[in-house]
Write a protein that holds these residues in place. Structure first.
Motif, PDB file in Angstrom:
ATOM      1  N   LEU A  10     -37.529 -10.727  25.595  1.00 22.91           N
ATOM      2  CA  LEU A  10     -36.498 -10.500  24.577  1.00 22.91           C
ATOM      3  C   LEU A  10     -36.929 -10.822  23.402  1.00 22.91           C
ATOM      4  CD1 LEU A  10     -33.282 -10.914  26.711  1.00 22.91           C
ATOM      5  CD2 LEU A  10     -34.176  -8.852  25.488  1.00 22.91           C
ATOM      6  N   ALA A  11     -37.623 -12.327  23.193  1.00 22.51           N
ATOM      7  CA  ALA A  11     -38.026 -12.973  22.138  1.00 22.51           C
ATOM      8  C   ALA A  11     -39.204 -12.195  21.557  1.00 22.51           C
ATOM      9  CB  ALA A  11     -38.474 -14.296  22.836  1.00 22.51           C
ATOM     10  N   ASP A  12     -40.049 -11.573  22.289  1.00 21.52           N
ATOM     11  CA  ASP A  12     -41.245 -10.918  21.698  1.00 21.52           C
ATOM     12  C   ASP A  12     -40.601  -9.583  21.110  1.00 21.52           C
ATOM     13  OD1 ASP A  12     -43.840 -10.069  21.538  1.00 21.52           O
ATOM     14  OD2 ASP A  12     -43.616  -8.578  22.562  1.00 21.52           O
ATOM     15  N   MET A  13     -39.372  -8.788  21.652  1.00 20.94           N
ATOM     16  CA  MET A  13     -38.750  -7.652  20.974  1.00 20.94           C
ATOM     17  C   MET A  13     -38.306  -8.066  19.715  1.00 20.94           C
ATOM     18  SD  MET A  13     -36.634  -5.852  23.918  1.00 20.94           S
ATOM     19  CE  MET A  13     -37.381  -5.862  25.503  1.00 20.94           C
ATOM     20  N   VAL A  14     -37.600  -9.251  19.403  1.00 21.87           N
ATOM     21  CA  VAL A  14     -37.066  -9.765  18.298  1.00 21.87           C
ATOM     22  C   VAL A  14     -38.231  -9.951  17.371  1.00 21.87           C
ATOM     23  CG1 VAL A  14     -35.983 -11.746  17.202  1.00 21.87           C
ATOM     24  CG2 VAL A  14     -34.876 -10.912  19.335  1.00 21.87           C
ATOM     25  N   ASP A  15     -39.251 -10.502  17.514  1.00 25.17           N
ATOM     26  CA  ASP A  15     -40.411 -10.814  16.733  1.00 25.17           C
ATOM     27  C   ASP A  15     -40.841  -9.587  16.252  1.00 25.17           C
ATOM     28  OD1 ASP A  15     -39.711 -13.387  16.793  1.00 25.17           O
ATOM     29  OD2 ASP A  15     -41.427 -14.001  18.301  1.00 25.17           O
ATOM     30  N   THR A  16     -41.268  -8.715  17.391  1.00 26.38           N
ATOM     31  CA  THR A  16     -41.851  -7.397  17.053  1.00 26.38           C
ATOM     32  C   THR A  16     -40.950  -6.621  15.897  1.00 26.38           C
ATOM     33  OG1 THR A  16     -43.254  -7.452  19.003  1.00 26.38           O
ATOM     34  CG2 THR A  16     -42.873  -5.251  17.750  1.00 26.38           C
ATOM     35  N   LEU A  17     -39.578  -6.503  16.193  1.00 23.86           N
ATOM     36  CA  LEU A  17     -38.878  -5.701  15.435  1.00 23.86           C
ATOM     37  C   LEU A  17     -38.742  -6.486  14.032  1.00 23.86           C
ATOM     38  CD1 LEU A  17     -36.719  -3.612  14.847  1.00 23.86           C
ATOM     39  CD2 LEU A  17     -34.826  -4.993  15.851  1.00 23.86           C
ATOM     40  N   ALA A  18     -38.862  -7.859  13.845  1.00 22.88           N
ATOM     41  CA  ALA A  18     -38.824  -8.383  12.476  1.00 22.88           C
ATOM     42  C   ALA A  18     -40.172  -7.983  11.675  1.00 22.88           C
ATOM     43  CB  ALA A  18     -38.641  -9.955  12.596  1.00 22.88           C
ATOM     44  N   SER A  19     -41.291  -7.988  12.293  1.00 26.29           N
ATOM     45  CA  SER A  19     -42.463  -7.348  11.901  1.00 26.29           C
ATOM     46  C   SER A  19     -42.585  -6.109  11.289  1.00 26.29           C
ATOM     47  CB  SER A  19     -43.616  -7.913  12.924  1.00 26.29           C
ATOM     48  OG  SER A  19     -44.966  -7.442  12.208  1.00 26.29           O
ATOM     49  N   ILE A  20     -41.673  -5.383  11.984  1.00 28.18           N
ATOM     50  CA  ILE A  20     -41.764  -3.802  11.578  1.00 28.18           C
ATOM     51  C   ILE A  20     -40.850  -3.968  10.583  1.00 28.18           C
ATOM     52  CG2 ILE A  20     -40.773  -1.633  12.614  1.00 28.18           C
ATOM     53  CD1 ILE A  20     -41.824  -2.187  15.374  1.00 28.18           C
ATOM     54  N   LYS A  21     -39.844  -4.553  10.557  1.00 31.44           N
ATOM     55  CA  LYS A  21     -38.882  -4.248   9.464  1.00 31.44           C
ATOM     56  C   LYS A  21     -39.673  -4.848   8.344  1.00 31.44           C
ATOM     57  CE  LYS A  21     -34.565  -5.122   9.944  1.00 31.44           C
ATOM     58  NZ  LYS A  21     -33.756  -4.047   9.756  1.00 31.44           N
ATOM     59  N   ALA A  22     -40.430  -6.088   8.320  1.00 30.48           N
ATOM     60  CA  ALA A  22     -41.027  -6.450   6.986  1.00 30.48           C
ATOM     61  C   ALA A  22     -42.150  -5.200   6.386  1.00 30.48           C
ATOM     62  CB  ALA A  22     -41.877  -7.742   7.493  1.00 30.48           C
ATOM     63  N   ASP A  23     -42.646  -4.717   7.489  1.00 34.02           N
ATOM     64  CA  ASP A  23     -43.692  -3.651   7.392  1.00 34.02           C
ATOM     65  C   ASP A  23     -43.168  -2.550   6.451  1.00 34.02           C
ATOM     66  OD1 ASP A  23     -45.810  -5.027   8.450  1.00 34.02           O
ATOM     67  OD2 ASP A  23     -45.915  -3.772  10.039  1.00 34.02           O
ATOM     68  N   ILE A  24     -41.993  -2.161   6.958  1.00 38.03           N
ATOM     69  CA  ILE A  24     -41.086  -1.077   6.256  1.00 38.03           C
ATOM     70  C   ILE A  24     -40.744  -1.369   5.053  1.00 38.03           C
ATOM     71  CG2 ILE A  24     -38.866  -0.043   6.328  1.00 38.03           C
ATOM     72  CD1 ILE A  24     -39.363   0.217   9.666  1.00 38.03           C
ATOM     73  N   ALA A  25     -40.208  -2.473   4.818  1.00 39.84           N
ATOM     74  CA  ALA A  25     -39.811  -3.231   3.464  1.00 39.84           C
ATOM     75  C   ALA A  25     -40.983  -3.104   2.351  1.00 39.84           C
ATOM     76  CB  ALA A  25     -39.113  -4.437   3.488  1.00 39.84           C
ATOM     77  N   MET A  29     -41.037  -0.660  -0.895  1.00 36.16           N
ATOM     78  CA  MET A  29     -41.559  -1.256  -2.177  1.00 36.16           C
ATOM     79  C   MET A  29     -42.744  -0.417  -2.748  1.00 36.16           C
ATOM     80  SD  MET A  29     -41.989  -5.146  -3.376  1.00 36.16           S
ATOM     81  CE  MET A  29     -43.510  -5.386  -2.127  1.00 36.16           C
ATOM     82  N   ARG A  30     -43.329  -0.149  -2.038  1.00 34.88           N
ATOM     83  CA  ARG A  30     -44.783   0.491  -2.509  1.00 34.88           C
ATOM     84  C   ARG A  30     -44.134   2.162  -2.869  1.00 34.88           C
ATOM     85  NH1 ARG A  30     -49.358   0.806   1.511  1.00 34.88           N
ATOM     86  NH2 ARG A  30     -50.246   2.187  -0.234  1.00 34.88           N
ATOM     87  N   ALA A  31     -43.684   2.538  -1.940  1.00 34.17           N
ATOM     88  CA  ALA A  31     -42.995   4.066  -2.504  1.00 34.17           C
ATOM     89  C   ALA A  31     -42.226   4.058  -3.602  1.00 34.17           C
ATOM     90  CB  ALA A  31     -42.269   4.442  -1.235  1.00 34.17           C
ATOM     91  N   ASP A  32     -41.242   2.863  -3.774  1.00 37.67           N
ATOM     92  CA  ASP A  32     -40.325   2.849  -4.985  1.00 37.67           C
ATOM     93  C   ASP A  32     -41.339   2.720  -6.190  1.00 37.67           C
ATOM     94  OD1 ASP A  32     -38.009   3.048  -3.573  1.00 37.67           O
ATOM     95  OD2 ASP A  32     -37.763   0.802  -3.561  1.00 37.67           O
ATOM     96  N   ILE A  33     -42.324   1.956  -6.298  1.00 34.29           N
ATOM     97  CA  ILE A  33     -43.414   1.924  -7.397  1.00 34.29           C
ATOM     98  C   ILE A  33     -43.854   3.354  -7.683  1.00 34.29           C
ATOM     99  CG2 ILE A  33     -45.426   1.173  -8.163  1.00 34.29           C
ATOM    100  CD1 ILE A  33     -44.795  -1.581  -6.545  1.00 34.29           C
ATOM    101  N   TYR A  34     -44.365   3.888  -6.832  1.00 32.84           N
ATOM    102  CA  TYR A  34     -44.845   5.303  -6.953  1.00 32.84           C
ATOM    103  C   TYR A  34     -43.862   6.413  -7.402  1.00 32.84           C
ATOM    104  CZ  TYR A  34     -49.306   4.080  -4.918  1.00 32.84           C
ATOM    105  OH  TYR A  34     -50.607   3.655  -4.784  1.00 32.84           O
ATOM    106  N   LYS A  35     -42.429   6.468  -6.907  1.00 34.31           N
ATOM    107  CA  LYS A  35     -41.578   7.082  -7.248  1.00 34.31           C
ATOM    108  C   LYS A  35     -41.203   6.901  -8.852  1.00 34.31           C
ATOM    109  CE  LYS A  35     -38.966   7.170  -2.990  1.00 34.31           C
ATOM    110  NZ  LYS A  35     -37.622   6.634  -2.374  1.00 34.31           N
ATOM    111  N   ALA A  36     -41.164   5.740  -9.013  1.00 32.48           N
ATOM    112  CA  ALA A  36     -40.852   5.090 -10.682  1.00 32.48           C
ATOM    113  C   ALA A  36     -41.793   5.507 -11.481  1.00 32.48           C
ATOM    114  CB  ALA A  36     -40.753   3.798 -10.499  1.00 32.48           C
ATOM    115  N   SER A  37     -43.217   5.744 -10.874  1.00 29.89           N
ATOM    116  CA  SER A  37     -44.172   6.098 -11.824  1.00 29.89           C
ATOM    117  C   SER A  37     -44.277   7.779 -12.070  1.00 29.89           C
ATOM    118  CB  SER A  37     -45.546   5.670 -11.246  1.00 29.89           C
ATOM    119  OG  SER A  37     -45.688   4.310 -11.162  1.00 29.89           O
TER     120      SER A  37
END
Length: 102
Positions: A10-25, A29-37
């Protein structure tokens, strides 16, 4: 606790999910920059090698139903009559950083 997973799993799931969410964020952010451009370039359509981007402009409208309801002063009975509850629960999983003491 539960019989499906060990505390370590369960602890590993929490840490993995947090890492995935950070990657998505970061990707969002990169997608927003390209959209704005693309918007700043004032183009309506651009062809890439594999994809096509189109830029459309809209002026959405919103109706403030809460304010309308307050002005009309509906009875509690009327509100209850038009209030429904989902048959299935909705789950939210929030991930926050742990405070670790040294």
């Amino acid at each position: 606790m539960n019989n499906l997973f060990t505390p370590e799993e369960l602890a590993d799931m929490v840490d993995t999910l947090a890492s995935i969410k950070a990657d998505i964020a970061n990707l969002e952010m990169r997608a927003d920059i390209y959209k704005a451009s693309l918007i700043a370039a004032k183009v309506r359509a651009v062809d890439g090698t594999l994809h096509r981007a189109t830029v459309s402009e809209t002026y959405p409208t919103r109706t403030d139903w809460q304010t309308i309801a307050k002005k009309l002063q509906p009875s509690a009975q009327l509100i209850r009559a038009h209030t429904t509850q989902a048959e299935e629960p909705t789950f939210t999983v929030r991930i926050t950083a742990r405070k670790v003491t040294a």
